[in-house]
Design an enzyme around this catalytic site. Structure first.
Site, short mmCIF file in Angstrom:
data_model
loop_
_atom_site.label_atom_id
_atom_site.label_comp_id
_atom_site.label_asym_id
_atom_site.label_seq_id
_atom_site.Cartn_x
_atom_site.Cartn_y
_atom_site.Cartn_z
N HIS A 34 0.88 -1.17 0.20
CA HIS A 34 0.14 -0.18 0.12
C HIS A 34 0.89 1.24 -0.02
O HIS A 34 2.04 0.97 -0.05
CB HIS A 34 -0.85 -0.12 1.05
CG HIS A 34 -0.45 -0.23 2.39
ND1 HIS A 34 0.59 0.67 3.02
CD2 HIS A 34 -0.35 -1.36 3.18
CE1 HIS A 34 1.06 0.25 4.23
NE2 HIS A 34 0.50 -1.19 4.46
N HIS A 37 4.18 1.40 2.19
CA HIS A 37 5.22 0.81 1.77
C HIS A 37 5.84 1.40 0.66
O HIS A 37 7.16 1.48 0.62
CB HIS A 37 4.99 -0.70 1.20
CG HIS A 37 4.40 -1.77 1.97
ND1 HIS A 37 3.00 -2.10 2.05
CD2 HIS A 37 4.75 -2.23 3.25
CE1 HIS A 37 2.81 -3.01 3.24
NE2 HIS A 37 3.85 -3.14 3.77
N GLN A 61 6.99 -14.95 13.38
CA GLN A 61 6.54 -13.78 13.75
C GLN A 61 5.02 -13.79 14.10
O GLN A 61 4.52 -13.06 14.65
CB GLN A 61 6.99 -12.38 13.55
CG GLN A 61 6.47 -12.19 12.12
CD GLN A 61 6.87 -10.89 11.54
OE1 GLN A 61 8.08 -11.04 11.04
NE2 GLN A 61 6.21 -9.79 11.29
N VAL A 177 1.58 6.51 6.95
CA VAL A 177 0.77 7.03 5.80
C VAL A 177 -0.64 6.59 6.05
O VAL A 177 -0.82 5.40 6.55
CB VAL A 177 1.41 6.48 4.61
CG1 VAL A 177 0.35 6.91 3.27
CG2 VAL A 177 2.86 6.81 4.32
#
Ligand code: AMP
Length: 283
Positions: A34, A37, A61, A177
């Site tokens: 998105h 990135h 993770q 963002v």
């Protein structure tokens, strides 16, 4: 743009680039790109040098009851977007390339910073993040690594790892963002139902309410948290996991708001777990 699946091939190309005197600018990701990135890739591009992006949904993770299987994956679209940002190399290894013997015996231990907040709710998460980042840093050998502030505690954990292990990389962090309504961009947003997507915007409105309270002179963290909670109580779809004012380096809770203090939140909106944060401490 080259797409590589093999560590050996990636190392070979990067060794040549390094010999030619080019710096290596690295953006590690789990894909499903998105604008967040892309902003990191854009920053890497401004630095000159070779731009390397990794795409790897790191099983290490994710906890056993977490969303590893349903985490969004869209390599084709990702490659198109990376190409648009003039990325030089995409490293998209299969799990067998990163973990040929299954889960590795050796892990990076992250200490208390990795055990509170996100670490408390996602046991083992930051050890998994730190371990895969240590491996990726060893494979790529970057001069600079670009990270997003949306995952503020992750940035702090990686800073600590770089310091503790004397890794020769510089970490560069970039602001979150957001969508037009303030929702922090996240690969997981695409799994929100339309109603939950609307409700999810209340996370940022809550953070903003606390920030406004801080700007108007409120110095008690309880007051800030209450302002954020008021906003969220109107949203039955949002179930808060934690909402705290914390120290910007240690992520320990604070009573009075120090400069650069962060208000951090994790919440389930429908079935999707989202995190966000905002600076509430005025310098
Ligand atoms: P992920 O693919 O979610 O592991 O994220 C890869 C990198 O992008 C991490 O450094 C994230 O912090 C960063 N990132 C994710 N979302 C955003 C966003 N909304 N704004 C800025 N950076 C972001």
């Amino acid at each position: 743009m080259k797409v590589l699946r093999s560590i050996q091939e990636l190392r070979k190309i990067l060794a040549e680039e390094r010999r030619d005197g080019r710096s290596i600018e690295f953006v590690p990701t789990m894909g499903a790109f998105h604008e967040g990135h892309l902003a990191l890739m854009h920053a890497a591009r401004r630095a000159g040098g070779v731009r390397v992006v990794s795409i790897f949904v790191n099983p290490l993770q994710f906890g056993p009851s977490e969303d590893f299987d349903t985490y969004p994956r869209d390599l084709e679209a990702d490659l198109e977007m990376a190409e648009g940002e003039e990325v030089d190399l995409v490293f998209a290894p299969l799990a067998a390339e990163m973990y040929p013997q299954g889960k590795p015996q050796t892990r990076v231990e992250v200490g208390r910073l990795g055990e509170i907040l996100e670490g408390e709710h996602r046991p083992g998460h930051f050890a998994g993040v730190a371990t895969v980042c240590a491996k990726l840093f060893n494979v790529v050998g970057p001069d600079r690594v670009y990270l997003g502030c949306k995952d503020a505690q992750q940035v702090a954990v990686l800073r600590q790892m770089v310091r503790d292990l004397n890794l020769p990389v510089e970490l560069v962090q970039f602001p979150t963002v957001r969508e037009d309504d303030g929702l922090a961009m996240s690969s997981r947003n695409r799994r929100l139902t339309p109603d939950d997507r609307k409700a999810a915007a209340s996370l940022f409105r809550a953070l903003q309410a606390a920030e406004a309270e801080a700007r108007s002179g409120q110095t008690s963290t309880a007051g800030l948290v209450a302002a954020a909670r008021d906003m969220l109580e109107k949203q039955p779809a949002v179930r808060v996991q934690y909402l705290e004012v914390v120290h910007p380096q240690t992520f320990e809770p604070v009573d009075r708001v120090p400069p650069e203090a962060l208000l951090v939140i994790a919440a389930h909106v429908g079935s999707v777990r989202l995190i966000d944060n905002i600076i509430v401490g005025t310098a």
